[in-house]
Motif scaffolding. Structure first.
Motif, PDB file in Angstrom:
ATOM      1  N   TRP A 100      48.162  55.136  27.622  1.00 53.09           N
ATOM      2  CA  TRP A 100      47.699  53.991  28.408  1.00 53.09           C
ATOM      3  C   TRP A 100      48.472  53.842  29.718  1.00 53.09           C
ATOM      4  O   TRP A 100      47.913  53.546  30.740  1.00 53.09           O
ATOM      5  CB  TRP A 100      47.832  52.692  27.611  1.00 53.09           C
ATOM      6  N   ASN A 101      49.790  53.952  29.649  1.00 50.56           N
ATOM      7  CA  ASN A 101      50.655  53.644  30.808  1.00 50.56           C
ATOM      8  C   ASN A 101      50.240  52.312  31.437  1.00 50.56           C
ATOM      9  O   ASN A 101      50.165  52.182  32.656  1.00 50.56           O
ATOM     10  CB  ASN A 101      50.637  54.771  31.837  1.00 50.56           C
ATOM     11  N   ALA A 102      49.983  51.332  30.585  1.00 46.82           N
ATOM     12  CA  ALA A 102      49.559  50.000  31.029  1.00 46.82           C
ATOM     13  C   ALA A 102      50.785  49.180  31.416  1.00 46.82           C
ATOM     14  O   ALA A 102      51.678  48.949  30.598  1.00 46.82           O
ATOM     15  CB  ALA A 102      48.782  49.300  29.925  1.00 46.82           C
ATOM     16  N   VAL A 103      50.833  48.740  32.680  1.00 48.47           N
ATOM     17  CA  VAL A 103      51.982  48.010  33.223  1.00 48.47           C
ATOM     18  C   VAL A 103      51.648  46.519  33.276  1.00 48.47           C
ATOM     19  O   VAL A 103      50.625  46.129  33.829  1.00 48.47           O
ATOM     20  CB  VAL A 103      52.331  48.520  34.643  1.00 48.47           C
ATOM     21  N   TYR A 104      52.537  45.713  32.711  1.00 47.55           N
ATOM     22  CA  TYR A 104      52.369  44.257  32.724  1.00 47.55           C
ATOM     23  C   TYR A 104      53.636  43.627  33.281  1.00 47.55           C
ATOM     24  O   TYR A 104      54.704  43.731  32.689  1.00 47.55           O
ATOM     25  CB  TYR A 104      52.092  43.738  31.310  1.00 47.55           C
ATOM     26  N   ASN A 105      53.528  42.989  34.433  1.00 40.47           N
ATOM     27  CA  ASN A 105      54.639  42.244  35.022  1.00 40.47           C
ATOM     28  C   ASN A 105      54.514  40.803  34.556  1.00 40.47           C
ATOM     29  O   ASN A 105      53.623  40.088  35.000  1.00 40.47           O
ATOM     30  CB  ASN A 105      54.603  42.342  36.553  1.00 40.47           C
ATOM     31  N   LEU A 106      55.396  40.386  33.674  1.00 38.21           N
ATOM     32  CA  LEU A 106      55.306  39.072  33.059  1.00 38.21           C
ATOM     33  C   LEU A 106      55.982  37.982  33.875  1.00 38.21           C
ATOM     34  O   LEU A 106      55.881  36.813  33.548  1.00 38.21           O
ATOM     35  CB  LEU A 106      55.897  39.107  31.648  1.00 38.21           C
ATOM     36  N   GLY A 107      56.716  38.348  34.934  1.00 38.38           N
ATOM     37  CA  GLY A 107      57.406  37.355  35.753  1.00 38.38           C
ATOM     38  C   GLY A 107      58.679  36.882  35.077  1.00 38.38           C
ATOM     39  O   GLY A 107      59.253  37.563  34.233  1.00 38.38           O
ATOM     40  N   VAL A 108      59.117  35.672  35.432  1.00 44.18           N
ATOM     41  CA  VAL A 108      60.349  35.112  34.880  1.00 44.18           C
ATOM     42  C   VAL A 108      60.038  34.507  33.505  1.00 44.18           C
ATOM     43  O   VAL A 108      59.126  33.698  33.361  1.00 44.18           O
ATOM     44  CB  VAL A 108      60.952  34.050  35.818  1.00 44.18           C
ATOM     45  N   VAL A 109      60.800  34.940  32.502  1.00 40.84           N
ATOM     46  CA  VAL A 109      60.588  34.518  31.117  1.00 40.84           C
ATOM     47  C   VAL A 109      61.914  34.077  30.495  1.00 40.84           C
ATOM     48  O   VAL A 109      62.984  34.353  31.028  1.00 40.84           O
ATOM     49  CB  VAL A 109      59.985  35.672  30.277  1.00 40.84           C
ATOM     50  N   GLU A 110      61.819  33.420  29.368  1.00 42.73           N
ATOM     51  CA  GLU A 110      62.996  33.107  28.560  1.00 42.73           C
ATOM     52  C   GLU A 110      63.355  34.379  27.802  1.00 42.73           C
ATOM     53  O   GLU A 110      62.517  34.935  27.096  1.00 42.73           O
ATOM     54  CB  GLU A 110      62.698  31.968  27.592  1.00 42.73           C
ATOM     55  N   THR A 111      64.585  34.839  27.947  1.00 42.34           N
ATOM     56  CA  THR A 111      64.952  36.166  27.450  1.00 42.34           C
ATOM     57  C   THR A 111      65.308  36.233  25.970  1.00 42.34           C
ATOM     58  O   THR A 111      65.495  37.320  25.442  1.00 42.34           O
ATOM     59  CB  THR A 111      66.134  36.718  28.263  1.00 42.34           C
ATOM     60  N   HIS A 112      65.375  35.119  25.287  1.00 45.29           N
ATOM     61  CA  HIS A 112      65.771  35.142  23.876  1.00 45.29           C
ATOM     62  C   HIS A 112      64.575  35.309  22.934  1.00 45.29           C
ATOM     63  O   HIS A 112      64.747  35.367  21.723  1.00 45.29           O
ATOM     64  CB  HIS A 112      66.534  33.860  23.520  1.00 45.29           C
ATOM     65  N   LEU A 113      63.382  35.435  23.468  1.00 39.78           N
ATOM     66  CA  LEU A 113      62.179  35.556  22.645  1.00 39.78           C
ATOM     67  C   LEU A 113      61.863  37.018  22.351  1.00 39.78           C
ATOM     68  O   LEU A 113      62.210  37.900  23.118  1.00 39.78           O
ATOM     69  CB  LEU A 113      61.000  34.901  23.373  1.00 39.78           C
ATOM     70  N   PRO A 114      61.165  37.292  21.245  1.00 40.81           N
ATOM     71  CA  PRO A 114      60.825  38.678  20.923  1.00 40.81           C
ATOM     72  C   PRO A 114      59.523  39.123  21.586  1.00 40.81           C
ATOM     73  O   PRO A 114      58.647  38.314  21.880  1.00 40.81           O
ATOM     74  CB  PRO A 114      60.652  38.634  19.405  1.00 40.81           C
ATOM     75  N   LEU A 115      59.423  40.433  21.800  1.00 40.79           N
ATOM     76  CA  LEU A 115      58.193  41.073  22.270  1.00 40.79           C
ATOM     77  C   LEU A 115      57.490  41.629  21.031  1.00 40.79           C
ATOM     78  O   LEU A 115      58.114  42.327  20.223  1.00 40.79           O
ATOM     79  CB  LEU A 115      58.516  42.214  23.239  1.00 40.79           C
ATOM     80  N   LYS A 116      56.213  41.314  20.882  1.00 43.89           N
ATOM     81  CA  LYS A 116      55.444  41.826  19.749  1.00 43.89           C
ATOM     82  C   LYS A 116      54.408  42.806  20.275  1.00 43.89           C
ATOM     83  O   LYS A 116      53.709  42.518  21.249  1.00 43.89           O
ATOM     84  CB  LYS A 116      54.747  40.685  19.000  1.00 43.89           C
ATOM     85  N   VAL A 117      54.318  43.981  19.639  1.00 45.71           N
ATOM     86  CA  VAL A 117      53.370  45.017  20.032  1.00 45.71           C
ATOM     87  C   VAL A 117      52.599  45.458  18.789  1.00 45.71           C
ATOM     88  O   VAL A 117      53.196  45.660  17.726  1.00 45.71           O
ATOM     89  CB  VAL A 117      54.091  46.231  20.662  1.00 45.71           C
ATOM     90  N   GLU A 118      51.295  45.615  18.957  1.00 39.23           N
ATOM     91  CA  GLU A 118      50.441  46.112  17.874  1.00 39.23           C
ATOM     92  C   GLU A 118      49.483  47.158  18.425  1.00 39.23           C
ATOM     93  O   GLU A 118      49.092  47.091  19.596  1.00 39.23           O
ATOM     94  CB  GLU A 118      49.617  44.976  17.251  1.00 39.23           C
ATOM     95  N   VAL A 119      49.111  48.101  17.582  1.00 40.21           N
ATOM     96  CA  VAL A 119      48.073  49.074  17.915  1.00 40.21           C
ATOM     97  C   VAL A 119      46.968  48.917  16.873  1.00 40.21           C
ATOM     98  O   VAL A 119      47.242  48.850  15.669  1.00 40.21           O
ATOM     99  CB  VAL A 119      48.618  50.522  17.926  1.00 40.21           C
ATOM    100  N   TRP A 120      45.738  48.875  17.374  1.00 43.34           N
ATOM    101  CA  TRP A 120      44.573  48.641  16.537  1.00 43.34           C
ATOM    102  C   TRP A 120      43.543  49.756  16.721  1.00 43.34           C
ATOM    103  O   TRP A 120      43.436  50.338  17.796  1.00 43.34           O
ATOM    104  CB  TRP A 120      43.910  47.315  16.905  1.00 43.34           C
ATOM    105  N   ASP A 121      42.784  49.984  15.667  1.00 42.10           N
ATOM    106  CA  ASP A 121      41.599  50.834  15.738  1.00 42.10           C
ATOM    107  C   ASP A 121      40.413  49.872  15.797  1.00 42.10           C
ATOM    108  O   ASP A 121      40.145  49.156  14.826  1.00 42.10           O
ATOM    109  CB  ASP A 121      41.511  51.736  14.500  1.00 42.10           C
ATOM    110  N   LYS A 122      39.742  49.851  16.945  1.00 41.54           N
ATOM    111  CA  LYS A 122      38.612  48.938  17.123  1.00 41.54           C
ATOM    112  C   LYS A 122      37.375  49.537  16.455  1.00 41.54           C
ATOM    113  O   LYS A 122      37.031  50.683  16.693  1.00 41.54           O
ATOM    114  CB  LYS A 122      38.350  48.677  18.603  1.00 41.54           C
ATOM    115  N   ASP A 123      36.764  48.751  15.617  1.00 43.58           N
ATOM    116  CA  ASP A 123      35.553  49.169  14.903  1.00 43.58           C
ATOM    117  C   ASP A 123      34.453  48.159  15.158  1.00 43.58           C
ATOM    118  O   ASP A 123      34.714  47.028  15.582  1.00 43.58           O
ATOM    119  CB  ASP A 123      35.835  49.286  13.398  1.00 43.58           C
ATOM    120  N   VAL A 124      33.230  48.544  14.837  1.00 44.67           N
ATOM    121  CA  VAL A 124      32.083  47.652  15.018  1.00 44.67           C
ATOM    122  C   VAL A 124      32.224  46.428  14.119  1.00 44.67           C
ATOM    123  O   VAL A 124      32.028  45.308  14.561  1.00 44.67           O
ATOM    124  CB  VAL A 124      30.758  48.401  14.724  1.00 44.67           C
ATOM    125  N   GLY A 125      32.602  46.632  12.887  1.00 44.65           N
ATOM    126  CA  GLY A 125      32.734  45.512  11.952  1.00 44.65           C
ATOM    127  C   GLY A 125      34.064  44.810  12.070  1.00 44.65           C
ATOM    128  O   GLY A 125      34.197  43.731  12.631  1.00 44.65           O
TER     129      GLY A 125
END
Length: 173
Positions: A100-125
């Protein structure tokens, strides 16, 4: 009499420093100056805490490897990420090894929070969750991988706001 003038000047200067966080109209002659100053110090401490642990965050969802969404067919892969209330989703790529090389600039954030990442297989159902992980971030540029039904690679850059230092951008010393 001079001590009242000095105390009044000190109190006024503290109120001016704090700004509208303190209600100057609440102070009256005869008020206990020690209690008043302790209250002002608590407000000042709250203001300092609010400015603590802040930084600029950029996240790159790089790629996934070895996905096995449907078994017989290639995976309709999509990655999703959350940071606090911020949410982004990559484009869908039909591959067991999407880049993907998808770049997201989130700006200024609170640094003590976690980053959550998921990968999904998109299906019709119903979409299938393949990988899910949560990562607490530290100052600097880093890469991490998460495993599940395959692996996902994520890079991020966290730069502390001016005057903040340490792994999570604490108040400078």
């Amino acid at each position: 009499m001079q001590s009242y003038l000095t105390s009044g000047f000190l109190l006024l200067s503290l109120v001016l420093q704090i700004g509208n966080r303190c209600d100057a109209a609440a102070f009256a002659p005869g008020d206990d100056l020690v209690e008043t100053l302790q209250g002002v110090e608590m407000v000042h401490s709250d203001l300092s805490t609010q400015k603590n642990m802040m930084g600029s965050l950029s996240v790159i969802i790089v790629r996934a490897l070895g996905l096995n969404g449907d078994g017989l067919m290639k995976t309709n892969a999509v990655a999703r990420m959350w940071y606090s209330s911020i949410y982004h989703e990559t484009n869908e790529i039909k591959s067991d090894n999407p880049t993907w090389n998808a770049v997201y600039n989130l700006g200024v954030v609170e640094t003590h929070l976690p980053l959550k990442v998921e990968v999904w297989d998109k299906d019709v159902g119903k979409d299938d969750l393949l990988i899910s992980c949560t990562q607490y971030l530290t100052q600097g540029t880093h890469t991490f991988t998460c495993s599940g039904n395959g692996q996902v690679e994520v890079k991020y850059s966290l730069i502390c706001e001016p005057g903040l230092t340490g792994s999570q951008c604490e108040v400078g010393k």
